[in-house]
Scaffold this motif. Structure first.
Motif, mmCIF file in Angstrom:
data_model
loop_
_atom_site.group_PDB
_atom_site.id
_atom_site.type_symbol
_atom_site.label_atom_id
_atom_site.label_comp_id
_atom_site.label_asym_id
_atom_site.label_seq_id
_atom_site.Cartn_x
_atom_site.Cartn_y
_atom_site.Cartn_z
ATOM 1 N N MET A 192 56.236 -51.566 56.309
ATOM 2 C CA MET A 192 55.508 -51.435 57.498
ATOM 3 C C MET A 192 54.588 -52.561 57.528
ATOM 4 O O MET A 192 53.581 -52.429 56.718
ATOM 5 N N PRO A 193 54.470 -53.762 57.569
ATOM 6 C CA PRO A 193 52.732 -54.828 58.078
ATOM 7 C C PRO A 193 52.352 -53.825 58.386
ATOM 8 O O PRO A 193 51.933 -52.575 59.385
ATOM 9 N N THR A 194 50.843 -54.534 57.845
ATOM 10 C CA THR A 194 48.798 -53.863 57.762
ATOM 11 C C THR A 194 48.654 -55.259 58.237
ATOM 12 O O THR A 194 48.261 -56.001 56.991
ATOM 13 N N GLU A 195 47.917 -54.945 59.177
ATOM 14 C CA GLU A 195 47.140 -56.657 59.759
ATOM 15 C C GLU A 195 45.621 -55.500 59.669
ATOM 16 O O GLU A 195 45.763 -54.687 59.915
ATOM 17 N N GLU A 196 44.682 -56.671 59.284
ATOM 18 C CA GLU A 196 43.262 -57.153 59.470
ATOM 19 C C GLU A 196 42.877 -57.647 60.946
ATOM 20 O O GLU A 196 43.418 -59.034 60.575
ATOM 21 N N ASN A 198 32.286 -51.466 64.133
ATOM 22 C CA ASN A 198 31.617 -52.160 63.997
ATOM 23 C C ASN A 198 31.155 -53.028 62.034
ATOM 24 O O ASN A 198 30.791 -52.453 61.671
ATOM 25 N N ASP A 199 30.571 -54.452 62.565
ATOM 26 C CA ASP A 199 30.242 -55.004 61.607
ATOM 27 C C ASP A 199 29.726 -55.590 61.975
ATOM 28 O O ASP A 199 29.350 -56.572 63.362
ATOM 29 N N GLY A 200 29.527 -57.296 60.686
ATOM 30 C CA GLY A 200 28.367 -57.682 61.284
ATOM 31 C C GLY A 200 28.862 -58.906 62.482
ATOM 32 O O GLY A 200 27.848 -59.902 62.333
ATOM 33 N N GLN A 201 29.889 -59.194 62.456
ATOM 34 C CA GLN A 201 30.713 -60.327 63.656
ATOM 35 C C GLN A 201 31.027 -59.629 64.790
ATOM 36 O O GLN A 201 31.663 -60.087 64.945
ATOM 37 N N GLY A 202 31.678 -58.012 64.495
ATOM 38 C CA GLY A 202 31.955 -57.800 66.430
ATOM 39 C C GLY A 202 32.150 -56.091 65.581
ATOM 40 O O GLY A 202 32.163 -55.463 64.672
ATOM 41 N N VAL A 203 33.847 -55.896 65.937
ATOM 42 C CA VAL A 203 34.519 -55.277 65.462
ATOM 43 C C VAL A 203 36.010 -55.149 64.450
ATOM 44 O O VAL A 203 36.291 -56.304 64.576
ATOM 45 N N LEU A 204 35.960 -54.713 63.905
ATOM 46 C CA LEU A 204 36.924 -55.274 62.784
ATOM 47 C C LEU A 204 38.042 -54.087 61.989
ATOM 48 O O LEU A 204 37.744 -52.794 62.470
ATOM 49 N N ILE A 205 39.005 -53.839 62.462
ATOM 50 C CA ILE A 205 39.917 -53.218 62.964
ATOM 51 C C ILE A 205 41.588 -53.348 61.929
ATOM 52 O O ILE A 205 41.916 -54.901 61.525
ATOM 53 N N ARG A 206 41.431 -52.347 60.799
ATOM 54 C CA ARG A 206 42.798 -52.282 59.364
ATOM 55 C C ARG A 206 43.910 -51.090 59.940
ATOM 56 O O ARG A 206 42.513 -50.382 60.076
ATOM 57 N N VAL A 207 44.591 -52.019 60.480
ATOM 58 C CA VAL A 207 45.822 -51.242 61.625
ATOM 59 C C VAL A 207 47.440 -51.265 60.607
ATOM 60 O O VAL A 207 47.512 -52.901 60.478
ATOM 61 N N ALA A 258 33.161 -54.836 78.388
ATOM 62 C CA ALA A 258 33.195 -55.444 76.933
ATOM 63 C C ALA A 258 34.079 -57.233 77.763
ATOM 64 O O ALA A 258 34.503 -57.725 78.463
ATOM 65 N N LYS A 259 34.608 -57.749 76.256
ATOM 66 C CA LYS A 259 34.676 -59.187 76.644
ATOM 67 C C LYS A 259 34.592 -60.004 75.142
ATOM 68 O O LYS A 259 33.823 -60.204 74.369
ATOM 69 N N ILE A 260 36.163 -60.202 75.713
ATOM 70 C CA ILE A 260 36.869 -60.383 73.882
ATOM 71 C C ILE A 260 36.829 -62.228 73.961
ATOM 72 O O ILE A 260 36.981 -63.006 74.868
ATOM 73 N N ASN A 261 36.329 -62.881 73.102
ATOM 74 C CA ASN A 261 36.497 -64.790 72.883
ATOM 75 C C ASN A 261 36.892 -64.828 71.989
ATOM 76 O O ASN A 261 37.515 -65.698 71.678
ATOM 77 N N GLN A 262 37.327 -64.281 71.135
ATOM 78 C CA GLN A 262 38.303 -64.374 69.895
ATOM 79 C C GLN A 262 38.501 -63.571 69.567
ATOM 80 O O GLN A 262 38.041 -61.894 69.073
ATOM 81 N N LEU A 263 40.492 -63.012 68.906
ATOM 82 C CA LEU A 263 40.785 -62.204 68.471
ATOM 83 C C LEU A 263 41.440 -62.568 67.065
ATOM 84 O O LEU A 263 42.169 -63.778 67.978
ATOM 85 N N THR A 264 41.395 -62.499 66.034
ATOM 86 C CA THR A 264 41.723 -62.739 64.888
ATOM 87 C C THR A 264 43.493 -61.916 64.589
ATOM 88 O O THR A 264 42.628 -60.592 64.075
ATOM 89 N N ARG A 265 44.430 -62.485 63.669
ATOM 90 C CA ARG A 265 44.931 -61.166 62.807
ATOM 91 C C ARG A 265 45.291 -62.057 62.258
ATOM 92 O O ARG A 265 45.557 -63.184 61.544
ATOM 93 N N ILE A 266 45.328 -61.080 61.096
ATOM 94 C CA ILE A 266 46.293 -61.545 59.084
ATOM 95 C C ILE A 266 46.307 -60.041 58.314
ATOM 96 O O ILE A 266 45.699 -59.797 58.705
ATOM 97 N N PRO A 267 46.887 -60.583 57.047
ATOM 98 C CA PRO A 267 47.671 -59.874 56.539
ATOM 99 C C PRO A 267 46.502 -59.204 55.941
ATOM 100 O O PRO A 267 45.926 -59.625 55.285
ATOM 101 N N TYR A 268 46.486 -57.623 56.342
ATOM 102 C CA TYR A 268 45.990 -57.113 55.225
ATOM 103 C C TYR A 268 45.532 -56.623 53.720
ATOM 104 O O TYR A 268 46.797 -56.304 53.529
#
Length: 594
Positions: free
Chosen positions: A1-5, A36-45, A67-77
């Motif tokens: 299964m794919p895993t993303e950051e 939470n981290d220094g850039q906002g919210v980090l999700i590993r899923v 809440a207000k999402i300014n940017q959402l990016t997805r990359i392989p974890y």
């Protein structure tokens, strides 16, 4: 299964974002964590492609109200993945980019609870959750934890603590959470110092008694969210006139509050956009066309075709207005030209000759925040005074600002706000008033220090108004000298035009625009006072193309506060005064100037 950051940037800390991520991830059958981290919210899923797609889509459509999402990016974890469930992890131990959410109007869920006899929050005037309640008005320092707010004076009870630690509860990590058992309380006092007794009113409690007092024609000082207001029945001319006389505010329109939209619509026309603005989490005063079946007292806004209405934005206001079937005046509790009172003792000293009663509470207001003012023009929202509900939410800047240094802009003398520039965003303070008033200038300095600390802002440049006598400019020079920071003097009208450019999304390196600033006084490059400027300008420089002929101002700066002086001076300079008296003798302004 794919895993993303998945990286989410924006207003995503302290607004219930992680619990929302948790709930949606569980609903989609995903594994991983959120922190939470220094850039906002980090999700590993990790999960199926379909589940991940659904999760990301729902994350944007079911975003928490504040809440207000300014940017959402997805990359392989690429890292090691050891999760067999979905969890909320502790914040990553690095500098968190702080975004303090503005104070927010009571959410629908909290409104239902305060009117539900079976809820433990029934008739509790300080009910809140992660979707609403005090933020900027109660914070002293970062991080935004209870211990750094005025709620630190109240020890949380077991029931509230249970909700605070429950990830599936909307009060998860809501720092101001409180109830009748453990939170702030409100009480009624008479201005003359005599006792208030329950037998004096038909009332459920002291908050409900305020409604009875207003209906009887009394003036009540009410301690709210960001300051103390003066209130009276807006339909009783006698009491509105009394408030004007006591406050020495003889002409300026009063703001109004009504229990619901239906009452407002009896006095004004309200279109869909205006209704949306009134019911937003910012809950500003909205200027509306005064066309309705009913009229407020003539002295509320004499000579105006608009009324400034707002809806209740705290449980306290909702409870006061529960039985009020007409609007009330709700104007700043202050003496003429002074900032709004925020302290109980200060209010008793300064407002006892104005108010008949005081409704106080014991939650300290740390940061004064006036009510914001807005209107809808051509279906677009125009903010006239940016304060409670909007400040200190950052404003995104146009293309090209990503490499600018951290800048502190000190603002002007009247109706001051200052601004912090960083990382493609501008953080404007709440409206801080006229700095020539000592109390306002002290509040300005305190708020400036707070913002610099809250946002960990280290100015590399300080911008000041070119006027050498503005207190904000003098303070800016002191800061620059003390900290050895470069300083730039900005022409007042050029600043206005640049602000309009930014508001309309014009990129940093765009060609010059023709800017027309009809703003009155601004200290010019030739050391004279400018006004009515036509400037060819970009963000960095300007060329003065044209201006109105300079005219001596009668009374100097007093002409700013009494525009009739400038009108008369212009007529005399143009040799038109005798013609005006002869041909336009019936005009109000001509009668006044005679």
């Amino acid at each position: 299964m794919p895993t993303e950051e998945i990286r989410v940037r924006g207003t995503v800390q302290g607004v219930g974002f992680r619990p929302t991520v948790y709930r949606l991830a569980k609903a989609c059958g995903l594994y991983g964590d959120v922190c939470n981290d220094g850039q906002g919210v980090l999700i590993r899923v990790s999960g199926s492609e379909e589940a991940l797609t659904e999760f990301v889509a729902r994350l944007q459509t079911e975003c928490p109200p504040l809440a207000k999402i300014n940017q959402l990016t997805r990359i392989p974890y690429k890292g090691e993945f050891k999760f067999d469930n979905f969890v909320i992890s502790s914040s990553v131990n690095n500098a968190i980019k702080t975004e303090i959410v503005p104070d927010a109007a009571t959410c629908p869920q909290c409104q239902r609870e305060i009117f539900d006899p079976f809820s433990r929050f029934y008739r509790y005037p300080f009910t809140n959750c992660t979707h609403c309640g005090p933020r900027l008005s109660i914070i002293r320092a970062i991080p935004y934890d209870r211990c750094n707010t005025s709620m630190s004076a109240f020890v949380i009870c077991p029931e509230c603590a249970k909700e605070y630690h429950d990830v599936e509860n909307r009060r998860f990590h809501a720092q101001p959470v409180a109830c009748h058992v453990c939170g702030p309380s409100a009480w009624l006092e008479r201005a003359d110092g005599k006792l208030v007794t329950a037998s004096m009113f038909s009332m459920l409690d002291d908050v409900d008694a305020v409604c009875t007092l207003l209906q009887k024609g009394e003036i009540v000082a009410i301690k709210g969210l960001g300051g103390i207001h003066l209130a009276c029945d807006a339909t009783q001319e006698t009491v509105v006139q009394k408030l004007r006389q006591r406050k020495k505010r003889y002409h300026k329109p009063f703001a109004l509050m009504a229990r619901d939209i239906e009452i407002i619509e009896q006095y004004c026309t309200v279109n869909a956009k205006e209704k949306e603005l009134l019911t937003s989490s910012a809950a500003p005063i909205v200027l509306l066309q005064a066309i309705g079946k009913k009229l407020v007292a003539p002295s509320v806004a004499s000579g105006q075709n608009t009324l400034g209405f707002m809806l209740p934005y705290t449980p306290l206001h909702h409870l006061i207005l529960r039985r009020m079937n007409r609007p009330i005046v709700l104007t700043s509790g202050n003496l003429a030209d002074e900032p709004q009172c925020i302290d109980n003792d200060e209010a008793k000293e300064k407002l006892r000759a104005i108010a008949d009663y005081f409704l106080f509470h014991n939650r300290e207001i740390i940061n004064r925040a006036d009510d914001s003012v807005a209107r809808v023009i051509s279906d677009k929202i125009q903010i006239i005074r940016r304060a409670r509900g909007y400040a200190p939410a950052p404003i995104s800047l146009p293309i090209g600002f990503h490499n600018v240094p951290q800048i502190l802009a000190m603002g002007s003398e009247l109706k001051n706000t200052f601004c912090l520039l960083r990382e493609e965003e501008a953080i404007l303070s709440q409206n801080l008033g006229d700095l020539e008033n000592a109390a306002a200038f002290n509040a300005y300095q305190e708020t400036l220090n707070l913002y610099l600390n809250l946002f960990e802002h280290k100015p590399e440049v300080i911008a000041i108004d070119k006027h050498p006598e503005y207190l904000s400019s003098k303070l800016g020079k002191e800061l620059a000298d003390t900290n050895k920071i470069p300083i730039h003097q900005i022409q007042h009208h050029h600043a206005h035009i640049a602000a309009c450019m930014a508001e309309n999304g014009i990129p940093l390196d765009s060609p010059p625009v023709l800017g027309i600033a009809l703003d009155g006084l601004g200290y010019g490059d030739d050391s004279t006072l400018w006004g009515g400027e036509f400037l060819l300008a970009d963000y960095r420089k300007f060329q003065r193309l044209a201006t109105f002929k300079p005219v001596a101002m009668i009374g100097g700066e007093q002409a700013i506060y009494q525009p009739w002086r400038n009108t008369y001076a212009q007529l005399i300079a143009a040799n038109l005064w005798n013609d005006c008296r002869k041909h336009y003798a019936d005009l109000e302004i001509v009668k006044f100037l005679k």
